[in-house]
Design a protein around this motif. Structure first.
Motif, short mmCIF file in Angstrom:
data_model
loop_
_atom_site.label_atom_id
_atom_site.label_comp_id
_atom_site.label_asym_id
_atom_site.label_seq_id
_atom_site.Cartn_x
_atom_site.Cartn_y
_atom_site.Cartn_z
N THR A 60 -79.98 -11.77 -8.46
CA THR A 60 -80.52 -11.42 -9.77
C THR A 60 -80.98 -9.96 -9.77
O THR A 60 -80.94 -9.27 -8.75
CB THR A 60 -81.72 -12.31 -10.16
OG1 THR A 60 -82.91 -11.85 -9.49
CG2 THR A 60 -81.47 -13.77 -9.81
N ASN A 61 -81.48 -9.53 -10.93
CA ASN A 61 -82.01 -8.17 -11.06
C ASN A 61 -83.49 -8.09 -10.70
O ASN A 61 -84.15 -7.09 -10.94
CB ASN A 61 -81.79 -7.65 -12.49
CG ASN A 61 -82.50 -8.51 -13.53
OD1 ASN A 61 -82.87 -9.66 -13.24
ND2 ASN A 61 -82.70 -7.98 -14.72
N ASP A 78 -81.92 -11.90 -14.68
CA ASP A 78 -80.49 -11.91 -15.00
C ASP A 78 -79.73 -12.33 -13.74
O ASP A 78 -79.73 -11.61 -12.73
CB ASP A 78 -80.04 -10.52 -15.45
CG ASP A 78 -78.64 -10.51 -16.02
OD1 ASP A 78 -77.75 -11.16 -15.44
OD2 ASP A 78 -78.42 -9.84 -17.05
N ARG A 82 -75.42 -8.82 -11.35
CA ARG A 82 -75.07 -8.33 -10.00
C ARG A 82 -73.65 -8.73 -9.61
O ARG A 82 -73.01 -8.06 -8.81
CB ARG A 82 -76.06 -8.86 -8.96
CG ARG A 82 -77.39 -8.11 -8.95
CD ARG A 82 -78.20 -8.47 -7.71
NE ARG A 82 -79.46 -7.76 -7.68
CZ ARG A 82 -79.64 -6.54 -7.21
NH1 ARG A 82 -78.59 -5.87 -6.75
NH2 ARG A 82 -80.82 -5.96 -7.21
N LYS A 88 -73.52 -10.37 -17.72
CA LYS A 88 -74.89 -9.92 -17.97
C LYS A 88 -75.60 -10.88 -18.93
O LYS A 88 -75.02 -11.33 -19.91
CB LYS A 88 -74.87 -8.51 -18.58
CG LYS A 88 -76.25 -7.93 -18.80
CD LYS A 88 -76.15 -6.50 -19.35
CE LYS A 88 -77.54 -5.91 -19.56
NZ LYS A 88 -77.45 -4.51 -20.09
#
Length: 248
Positions: A60-61, A78, A82, A88
């Motif tokens: 994830t972010n 999110d 990646r 996204k």
């Protein structure tokens, strides 16, 4: 060629979609997988979270441990970007969301749920998972697996009829002891280890991971193992079909 080997999608269609997301599981089902494999953790507020790693960093972010985050925080992450910008905005699912997807699809195959208790214990997660499935009706075949023998023992105590499987890379002796004590039914070994120990157990008790190369898929299909766990279910379905038809 008679091949009864099932194809279980590892974290969904991990090779082509963001792993352990609803789109990954849906893709695997659409591609003809006979089963799905996924992983469950406890969040800070004891929600059942679907993710492989103990932290959110790789997929994830975000950053940090799942056990230190509540569900609302995890839902803001999110889980697709990646993997590819195409995905996204993909969210991290809960166990309930995955099961609801399978029920909606009337998925009657294998659902292999791995309890990720080998690094973080998550006290009470076995009972929480057991209670959840005991509270619903579902169309699929539920199999529990873990690297942690203690989790399998707890689940077996909750219901001795549950289907359990021991994951291992090299700890074959412990796995055999669990089988001898009727605490598990099957083995989920690393395919690399299994190829070095081909006579470890009967074919019907083996579901190796992670079977991704054409060579390894053919190896397992030729031996008619119970199942393979693969990142590429669509490719596996095609290779199995070709082998069944005798296509070179």
């Amino acid at each position: 060629m008679k091949i009864n080997t099932k194809i279980i999608a590892h974290r969904g269609s991990k090779g082509t979609r963001p792993e352990n997301t609803l789109i990954s599981f849906q893709t695997a089902i659409d591609d003809g997988a006979d089963g799905l494999e996924t992983d469950v953790h406890f969040s800070k507020d004891h929600q059942l979270i679907i993710m492989h790693d103990e932290t959110v960093d790789r997929t994830t972010n975000g950053s940090g441990r799942i056990v230190d985050k509540n569900l609302a925080e995890i839902k803001h992450l999110d889980a697709g970007v990646r993997f590819s910008s195409e995905f996204k905005g993909t969210t991290v699912p809960t166990l309930q969301e995955v099961v609801e997807l399978l029920i909606k699809d009337n998925f009657t195959g294998i659902f292999n749920l791995e309890l990720k208790t080998n690094k973080i214990q998550y006290p009470g997660i076995e009972k929480a998972v057991f209670d959840y499935f005991a509270s619903i009706d579902y169309p699929f075949q539920l199999i529990y697996s873990s690297f942690n023998a203690r989790s399998l023992e707890i689940l077996n105590r909750l219901d001795p009829k549950l289907a359990g499987a021991k994951l291992f890379k090299t700890a074959a002796k412990q796995a055999k002891t669990l089988k001898k004590d009727h605490l598990i039914a099957d083995f989920h070994p690393d395919i690399r280890w299994l190829k070095r120990h081909p006579f470890f157990a009967p074919a019907q008790n083996l579901r190796p991971w992670t079977v991704n190369s054409t060579e390894d898929m053919q190896y397992c299909f030729e031996r008619n193992l119970a199942a393979i766990i693969t990142d590429y279910p669509a490719r596996a379905v095609q290779i199995r079909s070709e082998m069944r038809e005798g296509v070179e």
